[in-house]
Design an enzyme around this catalytic site. Structure first.
Site, PDB file in Angstrom:
ATOM      1  N   GLU A  67       5.576 -27.610  -4.025  1.00  0.00           N
ATOM      2  CA  GLU A  67       6.895 -27.999  -3.636  1.00  0.00           C
ATOM      3  C   GLU A  67       7.307 -28.948  -4.396  1.00  0.00           C
ATOM      4  OE1 GLU A  67       4.620 -26.948  -0.935  1.00  0.00           O
ATOM      5  OE2 GLU A  67       5.832 -25.263  -1.165  1.00  0.00           O
ATOM      6  N   ILE A  91      -7.267 -29.272  -4.964  1.00  0.00           N
ATOM      7  CA  ILE A  91      -8.605 -29.006  -4.939  1.00  0.00           C
ATOM      8  C   ILE A  91      -9.001 -27.585  -4.671  1.00  0.00           C
ATOM      9  CG2 ILE A  91     -11.014 -29.736  -3.876  1.00  0.00           C
ATOM     10  CD1 ILE A  91      -9.533 -32.275  -2.986  1.00  0.00           C
ATOM     11  N   HIS A  97      -6.417 -18.928  -5.157  1.00  0.00           N
ATOM     12  CA  HIS A  97      -5.263 -19.638  -4.889  1.00  0.00           C
ATOM     13  C   HIS A  97      -5.202 -20.813  -5.578  1.00  0.00           C
ATOM     14  CE1 HIS A  97      -2.166 -21.834  -2.308  1.00  0.00           C
ATOM     15  NE2 HIS A  97      -1.980 -20.859  -1.819  1.00  0.00           N
TER      16      HIS A  97
HETATM   17  C1  DLZ Z   1      -1.929 -23.607   0.383  1.00  0.00           C
HETATM   18  C2  DLZ Z   1      -2.541 -24.811  -0.430  1.00  0.00           C
HETATM   19  C3  DLZ Z   1      -3.833 -24.897  -0.559  1.00  0.00           C
HETATM   20  C4  DLZ Z   1      -4.893 -23.877  -0.233  1.00  0.00           C
HETATM   21  N1  DLZ Z   1      -4.428 -25.816  -1.261  1.00  0.00           N
HETATM   22  C5  DLZ Z   1      -3.676 -26.607  -1.699  1.00  0.00           C
HETATM   23  C6  DLZ Z   1      -4.221 -28.094  -2.485  1.00  0.00           C
HETATM   24  O1  DLZ Z   1      -5.517 -27.940  -2.666  1.00  0.00           O
HETATM   25  N2  DLZ Z   1      -3.266 -28.891  -2.872  1.00  0.00           N
HETATM   26  C7  DLZ Z   1      -1.804 -28.937  -2.475  1.00  0.00           C
HETATM   27  O2  DLZ Z   1      -1.216 -29.762  -3.040  1.00  0.00           O
HETATM   28  N3  DLZ Z   1      -1.364 -27.838  -2.021  1.00  0.00           N
HETATM   29  C8  DLZ Z   1      -2.314 -26.870  -1.599  1.00  0.00           C
HETATM   30  N4  DLZ Z   1      -1.669 -25.774  -0.710  1.00  0.00           N
HETATM   31  C9  DLZ Z   1      -0.168 -25.860  -0.468  1.00  0.00           C
HETATM   32  C10 DLZ Z   1       0.643 -25.413  -1.438  1.00  0.00           C
HETATM   33  O3  DLZ Z   1       0.923 -26.224  -2.739  1.00  0.00           O
HETATM   34  C11 DLZ Z   1       2.083 -24.951  -0.971  1.00  0.00           C
HETATM   35  O4  DLZ Z   1       2.453 -26.217  -0.177  1.00  0.00           O
HETATM   36  C12 DLZ Z   1       2.080 -23.907   0.107  1.00  0.00           C
HETATM   37  O5  DLZ Z   1       1.588 -22.664  -0.777  1.00  0.00           O
HETATM   38  C13 DLZ Z   1       3.554 -23.657   0.676  1.00  0.00           C
HETATM   39  O6  DLZ Z   1       4.524 -23.234  -0.380  1.00  0.00           O
END
Ligand code: DLZ
Length: 161
Positions: A67, A91, A97
């Site tokens: 976002e 991380i 993903h």
């Molecule tokens: C879903 C997700 C995952 C698995 N890991 C992280 C992360 O390590 N760091 C991070 O900033 N955001 C992660 N997200 C969330 C995604 O950035 C995002 O907020 C969701 O996929 C919703 O669009």
């Protein structure tokens, strides 16, 4: 591109522009917030040290690093900031993903830097594990938030000399 052998958080403020006239927008991801909070603190403290006025630093939360693109786009569109910093921490987990998020955010922020006149500074840690993120958010390899603030001041001043 390794920061292992070099701590880039040390800077000489006398070699940097005065940030007193600039307005900064910071977009912060709440995912891994114990990391992003320290990055944000490093960035804000450094902007203030470089002369930025507290009322000219505006921070905005977003849920995750993906976002950051939309958040930064909104700030750039408003044309009131001299520089925008995006802060996140991704991380690696067990699935692909991680790769999709990292690539999406990097490409998205790159696109904003082309689309708008406002520079968008990339302060998104992409680490294999939590320890690497801790090491770079106020740990043994410095704080990438500090470096982002230095870059933001330099880019806000871009073309002014
Ligand atoms: C879903 C997700 C995952 C698995 N890991 C992280 C992360 O390590 N760091 C991070 O900033 N955001 C992660 N997200 C969330 C995604 O950035 C995002 O907020 C969701 O996929 C919703 O669009």
């Amino acid at each position: 591109m390794s920061t292992k052998d070099k701590n880039l958080s040390h800077f000489d403020k006398h070699n940097l522009p005065d940030a007193g006239t600039f307005r900064f927008g910071i977009v912060v991801s709440q995912w891994n917030s114990h990391i992003t909070h320290n990055l944000l603190k490093g960035a804000v403290d450094t902007l203030l040290e470089l002369g930025a006025r507290p009322d000219r630093i505006n921070c905005f939360d977003v849920p995750g690093s993906f976002e950051l693109i939309h958040g930064a786009n909104q700030l750039c569109k408003g044309e009131i900031f001299n520089a925008v910093i995006v802060i996140g921490s991704v991380i690696r987990g067990e699935t692909a993903h991680f790769d999709y998020i990292c690539q999406g955010v990097t490409e998205g922020i790159k696109d904003l830097n082309i689309k708008y006149n406002t520079p968008v500074i990339f302060c998104v840690l992409t680490d294999d594990n939590e320890q690497q993120a801790l090491d770079r958010s106020g740990g043994k390899y410095g704080n990438k938030g500090v470096e982002a603030a230095v870059a933001a001041v330099q880019m806000a001043n871009f073309g002014n000399h």
